[in-house]
Design an enzyme around this catalytic site. Sequence first.
Site, PDB file in Angstrom:
ATOM      1  N   ARG A   1     -43.013  39.797 -11.737  1.00 29.82           N
ATOM      2  CA  ARG A   1     -43.877  38.671 -11.395  1.00 29.82           C
ATOM      3  C   ARG A   1     -45.330  39.051 -11.143  1.00 29.82           C
ATOM      4  NH1 ARG A   1     -40.737  34.746  -7.221  1.00 29.82           N
ATOM      5  NH2 ARG A   1     -42.430  33.390  -7.861  1.00 29.82           N
TER       6      ARG A   1
ATOM      7  N   HIS B   1     -38.559  31.964 -18.518  1.00 25.98           N
ATOM      8  CA  HIS B   1     -39.101  32.174 -17.165  1.00 25.98           C
ATOM      9  C   HIS B   1     -38.569  31.108 -16.211  1.00 25.98           C
ATOM     10  CE1 HIS B   1     -42.057  34.278 -14.649  1.00 25.98           C
ATOM     11  NE2 HIS B   1     -42.352  33.107 -14.114  1.00 25.98           N
TER      12      HIS B   1
ATOM     13  N   TYR C   1     -51.453  15.772 -18.303  1.00 31.12           N
ATOM     14  CA  TYR C   1     -52.739  15.257 -18.762  1.00 31.12           C
ATOM     15  C   TYR C   1     -53.501  16.245 -19.641  1.00 31.12           C
ATOM     16  CZ  TYR C   1     -51.951  11.830 -15.059  1.00 31.12           C
ATOM     17  OH  TYR C   1     -51.418  10.863 -14.268  1.00 31.12           O
TER      18      TYR C   1
END
Length: 846
Positions: free
Chosen positions: A41, A87, A130
């Site tokens: 990570r 993931h 968006y």
Amino acid sequence: MARRTTTPPPEDFEERIVDIDVSAEMRASYLEYAYSVIYQRALPDARDGLKPVQRRILYSMSEMGLRPDRGHVKSSRVVGEVMGKLHPHGDTAIYDALVRLAQPFSMRLPLVDGHGNFGSPDDSPAAMRYTEARLAPAAMLMVQSIDEETVDFKPNYDGQETEPSVMPSAFPNLLVNGASGIAVGMATNMAPHNLGEVVAAARHLIKRPDATLDELMRFIPGPDLPTGGTIIGLAGVRDAYETGRGTFKMRARATIEDVTPRRKGIVVTELPFNVGPERVVTKIREMVTAKKLTGISDLKDLTDRHKGLRLVIEIKNGFNPEAVLEELYRLTPMEETFGINNVALVDGQPRTLGLRELLSVYVDHRLDVVRRRSAYRLRRREERLHLVDGLIVALLNIDEVIQVIRSSDDSAAARARLMEVFALSETQAVYILDTPLRRLTRYDKLELDREKESLQADIAELTAILASDERVRKVVSAELAEIAKTYGTPRRTVLLESSDAARAAVVPLEVADDPCLVLLSSTGLLARTTDAAPISGEGDRAVHDVLVSVVRSTVRGEVGVVTSKGRMIRVSVLDLPALPPSANPPSLAGGHPVSEYVSLETDEKVVGLGSLDPDGPGLALGTAAGVVKRVVPEYPVNRDEFEVIGLRDGDVVVGAVELSSADHDLVFITTDAQLLRFSASSVRPQGRPAGGMAGIRLEPDARVVWFGAVDPEREARVVTVAGSSTALPGTQMGAGKISDYADFPPKGRATAGVRAQRFLKGEDVLLLAWAGPAPAKAVSAIGKPVPLPDELGRRDGSGVRLVHAVAAIGGALGTDLGSSGASGPSDEEAGAAGLADDAGGGEPAS
């Protein structure tokens, strides 16, 4: 209510309980979690500079075909693809990583081309539903040749998919884009660098594997941040390049400019890395409110999409902008510290790396990628060449091949007979059987021959590359050079060895109340000098203006501007632009128009300056009607403007001078060429409302064209320019004459004076006049010098025709300031020549 029944536990239930040491279990679980964070990570791989989530994003977008030449897709689609296949750590983490890859202020070379609101240093991005995204051109370099067995693949989290363990990474992404992350017990924070510089250093290391850090730092002198700015102190940068840890200071890039006609300001165009303008504005306002930061009058954020960052910090008058800027650096995020901690994964283990190690790891990775790519391409071309050889055999024996196939019972028999008859391999035989008959033509035979030659050349080249480590290094170096040429950009961040704090510390925050001179030029410019040194009219270069009035003051003082209507208007000296002390003679090019400091009526103009010091020598005024007045210096302290003379109807002030001594002469010159000089001591000082007293006796049609003061003890000259009153304004050059001031005898006040110039045919009026210290100077309407004739021995002689029109006349001003002024043209001449109405000068001719 139903009864709830429970099943009794089996008899051996207690035997299934396992006793575990809690501390050992916690230790093992925490270590497992820590390893997961470190390896999966938080830390980037030193080879491609990517964290696992970033690598998975780029790989998934590549597999989805989101290339730069394709349209954008919704970011939520990309996030879903990454989360579902590679993931499984939540959509928020994936989207945050995607956003950072697309932010030009976070990445020196963005890898994702975002469409929509991807945030700013101060604001969060819009939701993933968006925004849209696709791969940036630079990202194609990261996944380039990934399908040519250049990197290893590993199973995904559920074993149903595979993902690359590292990207081919055609450029040193870790150094170019940097990285940041917090793991367990360790963290990484790496600064971005310039692509061209990093590539140059990598190529040098490829050529000379034993290169030292000093050699590499000739190519990479320091970080190159996406937001530009300035890096202060390169000692910390060298420490980081040597040991992997170090700190340096980042400063905003700011300039000091005139933000208004009266005030200077600090304009900030670049901020430190990861610092947004909103954060800076908020901190400045907090400091100003808490009175920890002084000297700031206004703050505007003029940042927009087209002009970029622009913060305008307006400085109060009386404060040094340089000192305020140093305070901003000290108290606000305009100066931040960046701590370099180059921690990355090398062979799956976290290591702290210096610059040379980082480049070495990348170069080794890239050499391995090129070798594996070359081996893959060699194998594929050899396989293709094997098939092409079989097709050529079939074309040369096409009839026999067809006969063998037609006489065979099935495809297996046909394959076996082809292998036996033509000595083909099984692969070649199968390929011939699968080839359509339309390809077995004479034209295809020519194409196959050409393809065979090309394949043989490629095989020879690839074989040579794999056989020579030097050839592999040359390939890698050439590819890096091409990438730098295509994607390289100029350096944005300025590098400084050390700050100028020591120099800035000696600059006081507030401007000292030092003595200065306030200057008014004939073209209507106001300015102040930085000291009160005498002004010399002599110099190596021409003065492109002449001074109307010069008044001594202090930087924090005030002076009065006298207008033709008898008004005196207060002007703060601090508001005036300061001229450099080295200007000799002073150049008023840096001055500001007087109209920016005072409001004038249409038919009003500035005629001089006066000191507001109550202990000063006082002001002397002369009007067009021949009135003279010495003003008692008792000016009101609570008014910005007031009258200094009571004018009669139709009369105007033509000259105002600050008397430095009552022994000086007051001089009137009229339009009918009469000059009167008398001692200032003969004029009794009067209060402001008084209308003055008779100064010169005028003929009925005459008016005063110039009034001023002259020191009789100094060498002085009288300059007059005659012309015709009937000529159109601006069409005549006039006839000029220079006389010795001593040739004009002093006379009593209220007399007619003596003649100063004899009119020739066609001349009936003085256009301009002036008297003052030698040498006399003249300028045109645009401020250019105009040559004057030689001095004439007779005071009442005629003039010499001028070759250029004169707009104003002045002289040398020395320690005896205020003893002379400059003569300007009439209103008609000024209008024709383009001279400002508020330029100082004499009263217009009748």
